[in-house]
Design a protein around this motif. Structure first.
Motif, PDB file in Angstrom:
ATOM      1  N   ASP A 102      -2.097  39.913   2.471  1.00  0.00           N
ATOM      2  CA  ASP A 102      -1.330  39.697   3.709  1.00  0.00           C
ATOM      3  C   ASP A 102      -0.097  38.839   3.412  1.00  0.00           C
ATOM      4  OD1 ASP A 102      -0.346  39.331   6.243  1.00  0.00           O
ATOM      5  OD2 ASP A 102      -2.311  38.951   7.155  1.00  0.00           O
ATOM      6  N   LEU A 103       0.922  39.483   2.855  1.00  0.00           N
ATOM      7  CA  LEU A 103       2.149  38.756   2.496  1.00  0.00           C
ATOM      8  C   LEU A 103       2.934  38.333   3.728  1.00  0.00           C
ATOM      9  CD1 LEU A 103       3.294  40.760  -0.651  1.00  0.00           C
ATOM     10  CD2 LEU A 103       1.814  38.748  -0.484  1.00  0.00           C
ATOM     11  N   THR A 104       2.728  39.022   4.849  1.00  0.00           N
ATOM     12  CA  THR A 104       3.374  38.600   6.098  1.00  0.00           C
ATOM     13  C   THR A 104       2.837  37.239   6.514  1.00  0.00           C
ATOM     14  OG1 THR A 104       3.699  40.885   6.782  1.00  0.00           O
ATOM     15  CG2 THR A 104       3.781  39.212   8.517  1.00  0.00           C
ATOM     16  N   ALA A 105       1.517  37.058   6.453  1.00  0.00           N
ATOM     17  CA  ALA A 105       0.918  35.766   6.798  1.00  0.00           C
ATOM     18  C   ALA A 105       1.353  34.692   5.812  1.00  0.00           C
ATOM     19  CB  ALA A 105      -0.602  35.880   6.831  1.00  0.00           C
ATOM     20  N   LEU A 106       1.448  35.034   4.522  1.00  0.00           N
ATOM     21  CA  LEU A 106       1.901  34.068   3.526  1.00  0.00           C
ATOM     22  C   LEU A 106       3.330  33.619   3.827  1.00  0.00           C
ATOM     23  CD1 LEU A 106       1.323  32.574   0.824  1.00  0.00           C
ATOM     24  CD2 LEU A 106       2.297  34.580  -0.341  1.00  0.00           C
ATOM     25  N   GLY A 107       4.198  34.564   4.164  1.00  0.00           N
ATOM     26  CA  GLY A 107       5.582  34.224   4.508  1.00  0.00           C
ATOM     27  C   GLY A 107       5.662  33.380   5.765  1.00  0.00           C
ATOM     28  N   ARG A 108       4.834  33.700   6.765  1.00  0.00           N
ATOM     29  CA  ARG A 108       4.811  32.929   8.002  1.00  0.00           C
ATOM     30  C   ARG A 108       4.362  31.485   7.720  1.00  0.00           C
ATOM     31  NH1 ARG A 108       1.068  35.672  10.775  1.00  0.00           N
ATOM     32  NH2 ARG A 108       2.553  37.355  11.021  1.00  0.00           N
ATOM     33  N   LEU A 109       3.333  31.342   6.881  1.00  0.00           N
ATOM     34  CA  LEU A 109       2.854  30.007   6.510  1.00  0.00           C
ATOM     35  C   LEU A 109       3.956  29.229   5.788  1.00  0.00           C
ATOM     36  CD1 LEU A 109       0.601  27.894   6.298  1.00  0.00           C
ATOM     37  CD2 LEU A 109      -0.202  29.094   4.245  1.00  0.00           C
ATOM     38  N   ALA A 110       4.660  29.885   4.868  1.00  0.00           N
ATOM     39  CA  ALA A 110       5.767  29.226   4.153  1.00  0.00           C
ATOM     40  C   ALA A 110       6.844  28.775   5.138  1.00  0.00           C
ATOM     41  CB  ALA A 110       6.350  30.164   3.101  1.00  0.00           C
ATOM     42  N   ASP A 111       7.191  29.623   6.101  1.00  0.00           N
ATOM     43  CA  ASP A 111       8.199  29.250   7.108  1.00  0.00           C
ATOM     44  C   ASP A 111       7.749  28.017   7.897  1.00  0.00           C
ATOM     45  OD1 ASP A 111       9.788  31.393   6.358  1.00  0.00           O
ATOM     46  OD2 ASP A 111       9.197  32.656   8.063  1.00  0.00           O
ATOM     47  N   ARG A 112       6.482  28.001   8.292  1.00  0.00           N
ATOM     48  CA  ARG A 112       5.966  26.875   9.079  1.00  0.00           C
ATOM     49  C   ARG A 112       5.939  25.585   8.260  1.00  0.00           C
ATOM     50  NH1 ARG A 112       1.245  30.491  11.938  1.00  0.00           N
ATOM     51  NH2 ARG A 112       2.567  31.221  13.658  1.00  0.00           N
ATOM     52  N   VAL A 113       5.539  25.700   7.008  1.00  0.00           N
ATOM     53  CA  VAL A 113       5.482  24.532   6.125  1.00  0.00           C
ATOM     54  C   VAL A 113       6.892  23.990   5.881  1.00  0.00           C
ATOM     55  CG1 VAL A 113       5.100  23.947   3.695  1.00  0.00           C
ATOM     56  CG2 VAL A 113       3.279  25.025   5.013  1.00  0.00           C
ATOM     57  N   ARG A 114       7.838  24.878   5.652  1.00  0.00           N
ATOM     58  CA  ARG A 114       9.215  24.444   5.388  1.00  0.00           C
ATOM     59  C   ARG A 114       9.816  23.791   6.633  1.00  0.00           C
ATOM     60  NH1 ARG A 114      10.875  26.574   0.581  1.00  0.00           N
ATOM     61  NH2 ARG A 114      13.079  26.629   1.054  1.00  0.00           N
ATOM     62  N   ALA A 115       9.519  24.341   7.810  1.00  0.00           N
ATOM     63  CA  ALA A 115      10.005  23.737   9.055  1.00  0.00           C
ATOM     64  C   ALA A 115       9.353  22.369   9.264  1.00  0.00           C
ATOM     65  CB  ALA A 115       9.714  24.658  10.239  1.00  0.00           C
ATOM     66  N   ALA A 116       8.069  22.256   8.964  1.00  0.00           N
ATOM     67  CA  ALA A 116       7.364  20.978   9.119  1.00  0.00           C
ATOM     68  C   ALA A 116       7.977  19.915   8.209  1.00  0.00           C
ATOM     69  CB  ALA A 116       5.879  21.155   8.801  1.00  0.00           C
ATOM     70  N   ALA A 117       8.262  20.275   6.974  1.00  0.00           N
ATOM     71  CA  ALA A 117       8.857  19.321   6.035  1.00  0.00           C
ATOM     72  C   ALA A 117      10.247  18.901   6.504  1.00  0.00           C
ATOM     73  CB  ALA A 117       8.915  19.935   4.641  1.00  0.00           C
ATOM     74  N   THR A 118      11.022  19.841   6.999  1.00  0.00           N
ATOM     75  CA  THR A 118      12.366  19.520   7.488  1.00  0.00           C
ATOM     76  C   THR A 118      12.288  18.560   8.669  1.00  0.00           C
ATOM     77  OG1 THR A 118      13.206  21.635   6.695  1.00  0.00           O
ATOM     78  CG2 THR A 118      14.497  20.519   8.412  1.00  0.00           C
ATOM     79  N   ARG A 119      11.363  18.827   9.610  1.00  0.00           N
ATOM     80  CA  ARG A 119      11.213  17.928  10.768  1.00  0.00           C
ATOM     81  C   ARG A 119      10.737  16.535  10.357  1.00  0.00           C
ATOM     82  NH1 ARG A 119       9.580  22.778  13.187  1.00  0.00           N
ATOM     83  NH2 ARG A 119       7.377  22.360  12.829  1.00  0.00           N
ATOM     84  N   ALA A 120      10.027  16.452   9.235  1.00  0.00           N
ATOM     85  CA  ALA A 120       9.565  15.152   8.738  1.00  0.00           C
ATOM     86  C   ALA A 120      10.658  14.426   7.952  1.00  0.00           C
ATOM     87  CB  ALA A 120       8.333  15.338   7.850  1.00  0.00           C
ATOM     88  N   GLY A 121      11.836  15.039   7.853  1.00  0.00           N
ATOM     89  CA  GLY A 121      12.939  14.409   7.129  1.00  0.00           C
ATOM     90  C   GLY A 121      12.880  14.648   5.629  1.00  0.00           C
ATOM     91  N   LEU A 122      12.100  15.648   5.206  1.00  0.00           N
ATOM     92  CA  LEU A 122      11.964  15.990   3.785  1.00  0.00           C
ATOM     93  C   LEU A 122      12.259  17.475   3.599  1.00  0.00           C
ATOM     94  CD1 LEU A 122       8.651  14.037   3.203  1.00  0.00           C
ATOM     95  CD2 LEU A 122      10.893  13.413   2.298  1.00  0.00           C
ATOM     96  N   PRO A 123      13.499  17.884   3.855  1.00  0.00           N
ATOM     97  CA  PRO A 123      13.795  19.319   3.772  1.00  0.00           C
ATOM     98  C   PRO A 123      13.534  19.858   2.367  1.00  0.00           C
ATOM     99  CG  PRO A 123      15.822  18.043   3.877  1.00  0.00           C
ATOM    100  CD  PRO A 123      14.694  17.080   4.093  1.00  0.00           C
ATOM    101  N   PRO A 124      12.955  21.065   2.282  1.00  0.00           N
ATOM    102  CA  PRO A 124      12.714  21.666   0.968  1.00  0.00           C
ATOM    103  C   PRO A 124      14.013  21.836   0.191  1.00  0.00           C
ATOM    104  CG  PRO A 124      11.533  22.849   2.671  1.00  0.00           C
ATOM    105  CD  PRO A 124      12.454  21.882   3.367  1.00  0.00           C
ATOM    106  N   ASP A 125      13.909  21.735  -1.104  1.00  0.00           N
ATOM    107  CA  ASP A 125      15.041  21.906  -2.008  1.00  0.00           C
ATOM    108  C   ASP A 125      15.631  23.300  -1.803  1.00  0.00           C
ATOM    109  OD1 ASP A 125      16.671  22.450  -4.236  1.00  0.00           O
ATOM    110  OD2 ASP A 125      15.443  21.231  -5.563  1.00  0.00           O
TER     111      ASP A 125
END
Length: 196
Positions: A102-125
């Motif tokens: 389920d690569l769609t779910a994997l991509g969705r999880l990556a999007d959510r994780v990257r958004a979470a890190a950005t909101r925490a002030g730690l934007p992904p490289d």
């Protein structure tokens, strides 16, 4: 004068279970017989993962906010199936296993994780965009290896399937400079179950 200790780097990842890593070891054992194998640095079991977001060196004061947001991102994602099937490469530098499932779910999880890190002030490289893969080996610096025969040899690679049930915050400590053959060390700094 001693050089300063390398700063740990953080990333958020999906880590396959031990049984899948054992499958991967069996599937890649024959690579050592291919030309140029001595110029490849194989990824050790502790470093095998699918990176969702590379954060780099981080301010420890921001980690509490990151943990809270990663917990929410994980909870909003239902568990999903993955496997590793076949291989690919980034030029002649990196050899990797191809995720399947389920690569769609994997991509969705990556999007959510990257958004979470950005909101925490730690934007992904920004240089480490999400490209689903699990690194198997890297060419040693200054020692090129033609990786096309490796991807051909791994065309039937099969490891898994497994159910992705959590995300991990992983701390990678680079090896000290000037130590031949030294490798990074990895440790789990946090883990959050998927919910959905």
């Amino acid at each position: 004068m001693a050089s300063p200790a390398p700063r740990p780097r953080l990333f958020v990842a999906v880590v396959p279970p031990d049984a899948v890593l054992a499958d991967l070891d069996r599937a890649t054992a024959a690579l050592d017989a291919l030309p140029g194998a001595d110029r490849l640095r194989r990824t050790e079991a502790g470093g095998r993962h699918l990176t969702l977001a590379f954060l780099g060196p981080c301010d420890p004061a921001r980690l509490d906010g990151l943990a809270e947001r990663l917990a929410r991102a994980a909870h909003r994602t239902a568990p999903f199936p993955l496997a590793l099937r076949g291989a690919g490469r980034f030029g002649d530098r990196v050899l990797w296993a191809r995720p399947d499932g389920d690569l769609t779910a994997l991509g969705r999880l990556a999007d959510r994780v990257r958004a979470a890190a950005t909101r925490a002030g730690l934007p992904p490289d920004a240089e480490h965009a999400f490209r689903p893969h699990l690194t198997l080996a890297r060419a040693r610096p200054g020692q090129p290896v033609r990786l096309a025969p490796y991807t051909e040899a791994l065309a039937r690679l099969a490891a898994g399937p497994w159910q992705v049930t959590e995300v991990r915050l992983v701390r990678s400590v680079p090896p000290p400079g000037g130590v031949p053959g030294a490798r990074p060390t990895y440790g789990t700094a946090g883990r959050w179950p998927l919910g959905g």
